[in-house]
Design a protein around this motif. Structure first.
Motif, PDB file in Angstrom:
ATOM      1  N   TYR A 100       0.818  -1.224   0.000  1.00 54.71           N
ATOM      2  CA  TYR A 100       0.000   0.000   0.000  1.00 54.71           C
ATOM      3  C   TYR A 100       0.843   1.260   0.000  1.00 54.71           C
ATOM      4  CZ  TYR A 100       0.643   0.128   5.128  1.00 54.71           C
ATOM      5  OH  TYR A 100       1.182   0.177   6.406  1.00 54.71           O
ATOM      6  N   ASP A 101       2.025   1.207   0.655  1.00 55.65           N
ATOM      7  CA  ASP A 101       2.919   2.372   0.595  1.00 55.65           C
ATOM      8  C   ASP A 101       3.366   2.633  -0.839  1.00 55.65           C
ATOM      9  OD1 ASP A 101       2.985   2.929   3.345  1.00 55.65           O
ATOM     10  OD2 ASP A 101       4.559   1.456   3.684  1.00 55.65           O
ATOM     11  N   ASN A 102       3.785   1.582  -1.509  1.00 54.08           N
ATOM     12  CA  ASN A 102       4.321   1.744  -2.857  1.00 54.08           C
ATOM     13  C   ASN A 102       3.240   2.121  -3.862  1.00 54.08           C
ATOM     14  OD1 ASN A 102       7.347   1.107  -2.945  1.00 54.08           O
ATOM     15  ND2 ASN A 102       6.548  -0.466  -1.580  1.00 54.08           N
ATOM     16  N   ALA A 103       2.014   1.660  -3.647  1.00 48.05           N
ATOM     17  CA  ALA A 103       0.912   2.061  -4.519  1.00 48.05           C
ATOM     18  C   ALA A 103       0.688   3.569  -4.448  1.00 48.05           C
ATOM     19  CB  ALA A 103      -0.366   1.321  -4.121  1.00 48.05           C
ATOM     20  N   GLN A 104       0.645   4.078  -3.229  1.00 47.10           N
ATOM     21  CA  GLN A 104       0.346   5.503  -3.066  1.00 47.10           C
ATOM     22  C   GLN A 104       1.535   6.382  -3.448  1.00 47.10           C
ATOM     23  OE1 GLN A 104      -2.520   6.078   0.555  1.00 47.10           O
ATOM     24  NE2 GLN A 104      -1.301   4.248   0.968  1.00 47.10           N
ATOM     25  N   LEU A 105       2.750   5.928  -3.126  1.00 50.33           N
ATOM     26  CA  LEU A 105       3.922   6.723  -3.473  1.00 50.33           C
ATOM     27  C   LEU A 105       4.161   6.755  -4.979  1.00 50.33           C
ATOM     28  CD1 LEU A 105       6.213   5.678  -0.520  1.00 50.33           C
ATOM     29  CD2 LEU A 105       5.587   8.030  -1.104  1.00 50.33           C
ATOM     30  N   ALA A 106       3.890   5.657  -5.664  1.00 44.73           N
ATOM     31  CA  ALA A 106       4.029   5.677  -7.125  1.00 44.73           C
ATOM     32  C   ALA A 106       3.152   6.750  -7.739  1.00 44.73           C
ATOM     33  CB  ALA A 106       3.690   4.299  -7.698  1.00 44.73           C
ATOM     34  N   LYS A 107       1.940   6.883  -7.217  1.00 43.49           N
ATOM     35  CA  LYS A 107       1.034   7.908  -7.745  1.00 43.49           C
ATOM     36  C   LYS A 107       1.516   9.318  -7.388  1.00 43.49           C
ATOM     37  CE  LYS A 107      -3.255   7.421  -8.403  1.00 43.49           C
ATOM     38  NZ  LYS A 107      -4.656   7.049  -8.676  1.00 43.49           N
ATOM     39  N   VAL A 108       2.038   9.487  -6.193  1.00 42.44           N
ATOM     40  CA  VAL A 108       2.532  10.814  -5.792  1.00 42.44           C
ATOM     41  C   VAL A 108       3.681  11.248  -6.707  1.00 42.44           C
ATOM     42  CG1 VAL A 108       3.711  12.103  -3.976  1.00 42.44           C
ATOM     43  CG2 VAL A 108       1.785  10.623  -3.398  1.00 42.44           C
ATOM     44  N   TYR A 109       4.622  10.345  -6.980  1.00 42.40           N
ATOM     45  CA  TYR A 109       5.751  10.697  -7.849  1.00 42.40           C
ATOM     46  C   TYR A 109       5.285  10.898  -9.292  1.00 42.40           C
ATOM     47  CZ  TYR A 109       9.285  10.190  -4.253  1.00 42.40           C
ATOM     48  OH  TYR A 109      10.059  10.385  -3.127  1.00 42.40           O
ATOM     49  N   LEU A 110       4.302  10.135  -9.719  1.00 44.38           N
ATOM     50  CA  LEU A 110       3.738  10.340 -11.054  1.00 44.38           C
ATOM     51  C   LEU A 110       3.108  11.722 -11.159  1.00 44.38           C
ATOM     52  CD1 LEU A 110       3.109   8.904 -13.796  1.00 44.38           C
ATOM     53  CD2 LEU A 110       0.886   8.296 -12.785  1.00 44.38           C
ATOM     54  N   HIS A 111       2.349  12.118 -10.129  1.00 40.35           N
ATOM     55  CA  HIS A 111       1.724  13.441 -10.131  1.00 40.35           C
ATOM     56  C   HIS A 111       2.785  14.541 -10.055  1.00 40.35           C
ATOM     57  CE1 HIS A 111      -2.236  11.580  -8.386  1.00 40.35           C
ATOM     58  NE2 HIS A 111      -2.005  11.240  -9.642  1.00 40.35           N
ATOM     59  N   ALA A 112       3.831  14.305  -9.262  1.00 40.70           N
ATOM     60  CA  ALA A 112       4.902  15.306  -9.158  1.00 40.70           C
ATOM     61  C   ALA A 112       5.551  15.531 -10.520  1.00 40.70           C
ATOM     62  CB  ALA A 112       5.947  14.860  -8.140  1.00 40.70           C
ATOM     63  N   TRP A 113       5.741  14.459 -11.274  1.00 41.63           N
ATOM     64  CA  TRP A 113       6.299  14.620 -12.622  1.00 41.63           C
ATOM     65  C   TRP A 113       5.348  15.409 -13.511  1.00 41.63           C
ATOM     66  CZ3 TRP A 113       4.541  12.045 -17.263  1.00 41.63           C
ATOM     67  CH2 TRP A 113       5.296  12.401 -18.392  1.00 41.63           C
ATOM     68  N   GLN A 114       4.053  15.125 -13.417  1.00 42.58           N
ATOM     69  CA  GLN A 114       3.087  15.845 -14.246  1.00 42.58           C
ATOM     70  C   GLN A 114       3.069  17.337 -13.903  1.00 42.58           C
ATOM     71  OE1 GLN A 114      -0.106  12.731 -13.322  1.00 42.58           O
ATOM     72  NE2 GLN A 114      -0.779  13.494 -15.301  1.00 42.58           N
ATOM     73  N   VAL A 115       3.193  17.651 -12.621  1.00 41.29           N
ATOM     74  CA  VAL A 115       3.116  19.049 -12.193  1.00 41.29           C
ATOM     75  C   VAL A 115       4.403  19.807 -12.524  1.00 41.29           C
ATOM     76  CG1 VAL A 115       2.988  20.546 -10.156  1.00 41.29           C
ATOM     77  CG2 VAL A 115       1.412  18.611 -10.391  1.00 41.29           C
ATOM     78  N   THR A 116       5.557  19.156 -12.301  1.00 35.36           N
ATOM     79  CA  THR A 116       6.837  19.866 -12.417  1.00 35.36           C
ATOM     80  C   THR A 116       7.546  19.622 -13.743  1.00 35.36           C
ATOM     81  OG1 THR A 116       8.163  18.041 -11.500  1.00 35.36           O
ATOM     82  CG2 THR A 116       7.162  19.595  -9.931  1.00 35.36           C
ATOM     83  N   GLY A 117       7.266  18.490 -14.395  1.00 37.57           N
ATOM     84  CA  GLY A 117       8.005  18.124 -15.598  1.00 37.57           C
ATOM     85  C   GLY A 117       9.409  17.628 -15.333  1.00 37.57           C
ATOM     86  N   GLU A 118       9.766  17.406 -14.055  1.00 30.97           N
ATOM     87  CA  GLU A 118      11.130  16.955 -13.725  1.00 30.97           C
ATOM     88  C   GLU A 118      11.228  15.436 -13.896  1.00 30.97           C
ATOM     89  OE1 GLU A 118      12.569  18.502 -10.011  1.00 30.97           O
ATOM     90  OE2 GLU A 118      11.807  20.522 -10.447  1.00 30.97           O
ATOM     91  N   PRO A 119      12.094  14.968 -14.796  1.00 36.10           N
ATOM     92  CA  PRO A 119      12.148  13.539 -15.126  1.00 36.10           C
ATOM     93  C   PRO A 119      12.458  12.635 -13.941  1.00 36.10           C
ATOM     94  CG  PRO A 119      13.375  14.833 -16.734  1.00 36.10           C
ATOM     95  CD  PRO A 119      13.025  15.770 -15.621  1.00 36.10           C
ATOM     96  N   PHE A 120      13.158  13.148 -12.941  1.00 37.77           N
ATOM     97  CA  PHE A 120      13.526  12.339 -11.781  1.00 37.77           C
ATOM     98  C   PHE A 120      12.304  11.718 -11.126  1.00 37.77           C
ATOM     99  CE2 PHE A 120      14.712  12.287  -7.125  1.00 37.77           C
ATOM    100  CZ  PHE A 120      15.551  11.187  -7.197  1.00 37.77           C
ATOM    101  N   TYR A 121      11.226  12.485 -11.019  1.00 34.53           N
ATOM    102  CA  TYR A 121      10.019  11.970 -10.364  1.00 34.53           C
ATOM    103  C   TYR A 121       9.379  10.867 -11.205  1.00 34.53           C
ATOM    104  CZ  TYR A 121      10.517  16.213  -7.564  1.00 34.53           C
ATOM    105  OH  TYR A 121      11.010  17.200  -6.751  1.00 34.53           O
TER     106      TYR A 121
END
Length: 275
Positions: free
Chosen positions: A41-62
């Motif tokens: 459950y941690d990895n499910a939610q964190l994967a989405k957070v990093y995916l959203h961070a990439w969408q918002v910032t455009g930073e490839p690292f996320y």
């Protein structure tokens, strides 16, 4: 604030720098020393957070962290039938974190001269940072991380031959719904056919194996058997995942299944006063 936290977590020992995915929590204020258990459950939610961070910032690292986390789940936490397992233990060979730890000498033996670039980038010292060994943490530049990917792969392949931590192979409907949501959204955002296949197989598995003949959910599947009446979170999380999958594929069957579950949820979980 979000970027600072997400980057610190992904650089720290709480993130598996070689295999992807996040450990359960850190026991210090630098995200360095984790409790080495990995939870679905941690990895499910964190994967989405990093995916959203990439969408918002455009930073490839996320995006990279989101992909590495999902790749880890697909590789190590997915049953042959398509369900997602619950956890990987912290211990192996009787020691917490043993699977993940390295000495500087062990790394030199694998990487040879290339270790001179790897060791400082991943904070490796002769004395270690955890009981005489090193938890890998990434302290180099973001650009450098990509250039070292082939060295991480070499170490990953060597580590893969170690005794792996035990795995709790219970398949929980609620946690599977969260991970279904993560794979479904990633497939949509990243145009990832591999992720879509994982999501569809998971949805088919849960709907086929964790529903009664009346359409009610069951909570857990283990060793070929489903049992325990579903809890509220089993319904909410699976509905969430199915709606994400529907938004990715627009196949009506996922929407229909979600709606049926929502109606059953209202029937069985609503309080008598309707509130």
């Amino acid at each position: 604030m979000v970027k600072k936290t997400l980057e610190a977590m992904a650089r720290g020992g709480i993130y598996d720098q070689l295999g992807g995915g996040f450990h359960r929590y850190s026991v210090d204020n630098h995200w360095l020393v984790p409790h080495f258990e990995k939870m679905l459950y941690d990895n499910a939610q964190l994967a989405k957070v990093y995916l959203h961070a990439w969408q918002v910032t455009g930073e490839p690292f996320y995006r990279t962290i989101a992909e590495e986390t999902l790749d880890y789940v697909a590789r190590e936490m997915t049953s042959p039938e398509g369900g997602f397992y619950s956890t990987q233990d912290a211990d192996s060979e009787g020691e917490e974190g043993r699977f993940y730890l390295w000495t500087a000498e062990e790394i030199r033996a694998v990487l040879g001269e290339d270790s001179e670039a790897f060791l400082p980038a991943y904070g490796v010292s002769e004395e270690g940072n955890f009981e005489g060994r090193n938890i890998l943490k990434f302290v180099g530049s973001i650009d450098q991380r990509e250039s070292l990917s082939h060295l991480r792969q070499k170490l990953f392949e060597v580590r893969d031959k170690r005794v792996h931590p035990a795995r709790d192979e219970k398949i929980l409907t609620s946690w599977n719904g969260l991970m279904l949501s993560a794979f479904s959204e990633a497939a949509r955002v990243l145009s990832g056919d591999d992720y879509l296949q994982v999501a569809q197989r998971n949805a088919e598995f849960i709907l086929s194996n964790l529903r009664t003949s009346e359409g009610r959910l069951l909570h857990v599947w283990k060793d070929g058997k489903a049992k325990i009446n579903g809890y509220l979170e089993d319904y909410t999380h699976l509905i969430f995942g199915l709606l994400e999958l529907y938004q990715t594929t627009f196949e009506p069957r996922w929407y229909i299944a979600a709606r049926e579950l929502a109606e059953i949820m209202l029937e069985h979980f609503s309080s008598s006063d309707g509130g």
